[in-house]
Write a protein that holds these residues in place. Sequence first.
Motif, PDB file in Angstrom:
ATOM      1  N   TRP A  82       0.819  -1.209  -0.004  1.00 37.37           N
ATOM      2  CA  TRP A  82      -0.073   0.035  -0.103  1.00 37.37           C
ATOM      3  C   TRP A  82       0.717   1.161   0.061  1.00 37.37           C
ATOM      4  O   TRP A  82       1.823   1.355   0.657  1.00 37.37           O
ATOM      5  CB  TRP A  82      -1.185   0.053   1.161  1.00 37.37           C
ATOM      6  CG  TRP A  82      -0.398  -0.318   2.465  1.00 37.37           C
ATOM      7  CD1 TRP A  82       0.041  -1.625   2.785  1.00 37.37           C
ATOM      8  CD2 TRP A  82       0.212   0.429   3.277  1.00 37.37           C
ATOM      9  NE1 TRP A  82       0.814  -1.757   4.199  1.00 37.37           N
ATOM     10  CE2 TRP A  82       0.738  -0.609   4.539  1.00 37.37           C
ATOM     11  CE3 TRP A  82       0.162   1.914   3.686  1.00 37.37           C
ATOM     12  CZ2 TRP A  82       1.250   0.144   5.600  1.00 37.37           C
ATOM     13  CZ3 TRP A  82       0.810   2.120   4.873  1.00 37.37           C
ATOM     14  CH2 TRP A  82       1.252   1.450   5.891  1.00 37.37           C
ATOM     15  N   ALA A 128      -2.410   7.904  -8.895  1.00 36.28           N
ATOM     16  CA  ALA A 128      -3.492   7.399  -8.695  1.00 36.28           C
ATOM     17  C   ALA A 128      -4.423   7.977  -7.583  1.00 36.28           C
ATOM     18  O   ALA A 128      -5.473   7.687  -7.077  1.00 36.28           O
ATOM     19  CB  ALA A 128      -3.314   6.084  -8.192  1.00 36.28           C
ATOM     20  N   ARG A 238     -11.007   0.564 -11.004  1.00 39.36           N
ATOM     21  CA  ARG A 238     -10.050  -0.119 -10.308  1.00 39.36           C
ATOM     22  C   ARG A 238      -9.124  -1.151 -11.557  1.00 39.36           C
ATOM     23  O   ARG A 238      -7.968  -1.235 -11.572  1.00 39.36           O
ATOM     24  CB  ARG A 238     -10.414  -1.061  -9.239  1.00 39.36           C
ATOM     25  CG  ARG A 238      -9.321  -1.606  -8.418  1.00 39.36           C
ATOM     26  CD  ARG A 238      -9.893  -2.533  -7.283  1.00 39.36           C
ATOM     27  NE  ARG A 238     -10.743  -3.414  -7.637  1.00 39.36           N
ATOM     28  CZ  ARG A 238     -11.224  -4.452  -6.723  1.00 39.36           C
ATOM     29  NH1 ARG A 238     -11.095  -4.213  -5.333  1.00 39.36           N
ATOM     30  NH2 ARG A 238     -11.812  -5.438  -7.106  1.00 39.36           N
ATOM     31  N   ASP A 239     -10.074  -2.099 -12.037  1.00 37.39           N
ATOM     32  CA  ASP A 239      -9.123  -2.900 -12.870  1.00 37.39           C
ATOM     33  C   ASP A 239      -8.629  -2.449 -13.986  1.00 37.39           C
ATOM     34  O   ASP A 239      -7.450  -2.867 -14.618  1.00 37.39           O
ATOM     35  CB  ASP A 239     -10.470  -4.078 -13.388  1.00 37.39           C
ATOM     36  CG  ASP A 239     -10.807  -4.990 -12.303  1.00 37.39           C
ATOM     37  OD1 ASP A 239     -10.216  -4.998 -11.090  1.00 37.39           O
ATOM     38  OD2 ASP A 239     -11.936  -5.419 -12.261  1.00 37.39           O
ATOM     39  N   TRP A 241      -7.651   0.679 -14.223  1.00 38.54           N
ATOM     40  CA  TRP A 241      -6.201   1.163 -13.896  1.00 38.54           C
ATOM     41  C   TRP A 241      -5.142   0.283 -13.589  1.00 38.54           C
ATOM     42  O   TRP A 241      -3.990   0.481 -14.288  1.00 38.54           O
ATOM     43  CB  TRP A 241      -6.405   2.125 -12.629  1.00 38.54           C
ATOM     44  CG  TRP A 241      -5.204   2.726 -11.995  1.00 38.54           C
ATOM     45  CD1 TRP A 241      -5.040   4.204 -12.401  1.00 38.54           C
ATOM     46  CD2 TRP A 241      -4.015   2.575 -11.132  1.00 38.54           C
ATOM     47  NE1 TRP A 241      -3.953   4.774 -11.722  1.00 38.54           N
ATOM     48  CE2 TRP A 241      -3.229   3.670 -11.041  1.00 38.54           C
ATOM     49  CE3 TRP A 241      -3.651   1.111 -10.551  1.00 38.54           C
ATOM     50  CZ2 TRP A 241      -2.014   3.616 -10.330  1.00 38.54           C
ATOM     51  CZ3 TRP A 241      -2.493   1.149 -10.074  1.00 38.54           C
ATOM     52  CH2 TRP A 241      -1.625   2.367  -9.795  1.00 38.54           C
ATOM     53  N   THR A 242      -5.437  -0.901 -12.824  1.00 41.29           N
ATOM     54  CA  THR A 242      -4.276  -1.879 -12.677  1.00 41.29           C
ATOM     55  C   THR A 242      -3.786  -2.453 -14.147  1.00 41.29           C
ATOM     56  O   THR A 242      -2.700  -2.771 -14.209  1.00 41.29           O
ATOM     57  CB  THR A 242      -4.915  -3.184 -11.674  1.00 41.29           C
ATOM     58  OG1 THR A 242      -5.543  -2.467 -10.802  1.00 41.29           O
ATOM     59  CG2 THR A 242      -3.923  -4.289 -11.692  1.00 41.29           C
ATOM     60  N   ARG A 245      -1.543  -0.031 -15.646  1.00 38.56           N
ATOM     61  CA  ARG A 245      -0.384   0.121 -14.844  1.00 38.56           C
ATOM     62  C   ARG A 245       0.538  -1.140 -15.006  1.00 38.56           C
ATOM     63  O   ARG A 245       1.967  -1.151 -15.138  1.00 38.56           O
ATOM     64  CB  ARG A 245      -0.555   0.023 -13.247  1.00 38.56           C
ATOM     65  CG  ARG A 245       0.683   0.547 -12.382  1.00 38.56           C
ATOM     66  CD  ARG A 245       1.022   2.003 -12.674  1.00 38.56           C
ATOM     67  NE  ARG A 245       1.975   2.189 -11.754  1.00 38.56           N
ATOM     68  CZ  ARG A 245       2.860   3.476 -11.904  1.00 38.56           C
ATOM     69  NH1 ARG A 245       2.465   4.174 -12.764  1.00 38.56           N
ATOM     70  NH2 ARG A 245       3.580   3.903 -10.849  1.00 38.56           N
ATOM     71  N   ALA A 246      -0.111  -2.126 -15.264  1.00 37.81           N
ATOM     72  CA  ALA A 246       0.717  -3.475 -15.584  1.00 37.81           C
ATOM     73  C   ALA A 246       1.163  -3.514 -17.032  1.00 37.81           C
ATOM     74  O   ALA A 246       1.808  -4.512 -17.566  1.00 37.81           O
ATOM     75  CB  ALA A 246      -0.217  -4.807 -15.462  1.00 37.81           C
ATOM     76  N   TYR A 293      -9.321   0.656  -0.281  1.00 36.12           N
ATOM     77  CA  TYR A 293      -8.919   1.504  -1.540  1.00 36.12           C
ATOM     78  C   TYR A 293      -8.981   3.012  -1.290  1.00 36.12           C
ATOM     79  O   TYR A 293     -10.121   3.469  -1.506  1.00 36.12           O
ATOM     80  CB  TYR A 293      -9.548   1.094  -3.135  1.00 36.12           C
ATOM     81  CG  TYR A 293      -9.008  -0.304  -3.248  1.00 36.12           C
ATOM     82  CD1 TYR A 293      -7.954  -0.296  -4.109  1.00 36.12           C
ATOM     83  CD2 TYR A 293      -9.637  -1.194  -2.820  1.00 36.12           C
ATOM     84  CE1 TYR A 293      -7.069  -1.744  -4.300  1.00 36.12           C
ATOM     85  CE2 TYR A 293      -9.312  -2.534  -3.259  1.00 36.12           C
ATOM     86  CZ  TYR A 293      -8.076  -2.664  -3.968  1.00 36.12           C
ATOM     87  OH  TYR A 293      -7.887  -4.127  -4.523  1.00 36.12           O
ATOM     88  N   TRP A 299      -8.479   7.935  -8.691  1.00 32.09           N
ATOM     89  CA  TRP A 299      -7.878   7.008  -9.842  1.00 32.09           C
ATOM     90  C   TRP A 299      -8.584   7.181 -11.204  1.00 32.09           C
ATOM     91  O   TRP A 299      -7.941   7.103 -12.283  1.00 32.09           O
ATOM     92  CB  TRP A 299      -6.869   5.971  -9.675  1.00 32.09           C
ATOM     93  CG  TRP A 299      -7.880   4.844  -9.173  1.00 32.09           C
ATOM     94  CD1 TRP A 299      -9.347   4.850  -8.871  1.00 32.09           C
ATOM     95  CD2 TRP A 299      -7.416   3.836  -8.432  1.00 32.09           C
ATOM     96  NE1 TRP A 299      -9.865   3.602  -8.483  1.00 32.09           N
ATOM     97  CE2 TRP A 299      -8.589   2.948  -7.998  1.00 32.09           C
ATOM     98  CE3 TRP A 299      -6.415   2.988  -8.468  1.00 32.09           C
ATOM     99  CZ2 TRP A 299      -8.590   1.684  -7.505  1.00 32.09           C
ATOM    100  CZ3 TRP A 299      -6.119   1.592  -7.837  1.00 32.09           C
ATOM    101  CH2 TRP A 299      -7.311   0.937  -7.580  1.00 32.09           C
TER     102      TRP A 299
END
Length: 352
Positions: A82, A128, A238-239, A241-242, A245-246, A293, A299
């Motif tokens: 975190w 974010a 959320r998904d 953004w993830t 980021r990946a 979160y 984000w």
Amino acid sequence: MNIAASLDAIGRLDPEVSAFVEVWAEEALARERSTCTGLPLAGMPFAVKGPSGIRSCAARRLTAAGAVAVGSTSVPGPGTPWQTWGLGAHGPTRNPWRPDRTPGGSSAGSAAAVAAGMVGLATGSDGAGSVRIPAAWCSVFGLKTTNGLLPSPDRTGLASAGVLTPTAADARAYLRCVLDTYEPVAPVLPLPAVWSADLGFADTEPEVAAVALAAVERLESAGVVRLADARPVLLDPRDAWTAVRAGRPARGAAVRAGNDRRLDALFADAALLLTPATPNRPHGHDGPGADVYSTALTWAFNLSGHPAASIPAGFTGDGCPVGLQLVAARGADVSLVEMAVAAERGLITVRP
């Protein structure tokens, strides 16, 4: 505040707050002596985010305007899952309002240093919510600029430069020096605005939502905003953004496009979108807890690129600061700061 006063404040306060990783006392005093007095920010002390912050575009432009960096501020330590905390030279960075709580992050030390009065300006970056969350939890002003407005080392495009200052008015000096053009225009009040406590998906704490809404209602009573009946609903980012980021942006493309359409429609009629800056109050130094979160309300605007800011909204019953997030149309950074100045003038926030 001059350099000597800033360094004195750091020496007295930072052992308890732990906002700084490094303090450059001798270098700062030497630079102050050699700085041309005719520069717009001649001799103004500021702090930079993290060990590499002095190399950022914003820091270079502030230095060229005569400002003097006095040190680098804390960011999250290695290995944490975190990011809403900081690790300074004296241990975990402590929230100046509630030392048992985190100041937020990842621009943790920058927010804490401004809130404690060690500097009047600190740079940050926001991928974010990393400027807006600590601004909210430290009861200071924080701005995330429009994505791409200033150079960023983040290849995903999520992170953009930001600044933390005691008030929105104090951020004007930052924008004047880092932007190629700066043409402020006083906003026409009341500003057409929409409010949402949760953007349609966030699990916002009732008391946090109540404090932010009370601030919005004071703004409406003061004639700063005119609220529309609409309640914006976005897709949970959320998904998406993830995935971005990946390095797999295609996986989040549908959510991103859907939210872009909704936000374009919203800003066709409104000057501001208002939300709590975070769904939760500052957490303890052992983390926010599973599946919490703190970024839930921020984000989406790193994905969409909109400029967004946090201004102090008030305090919860246990003395935790709450921020009010202001989001504006892409590229409206200068207008957003001027609207935030008007909003701060319409609010009187007192610690209980």
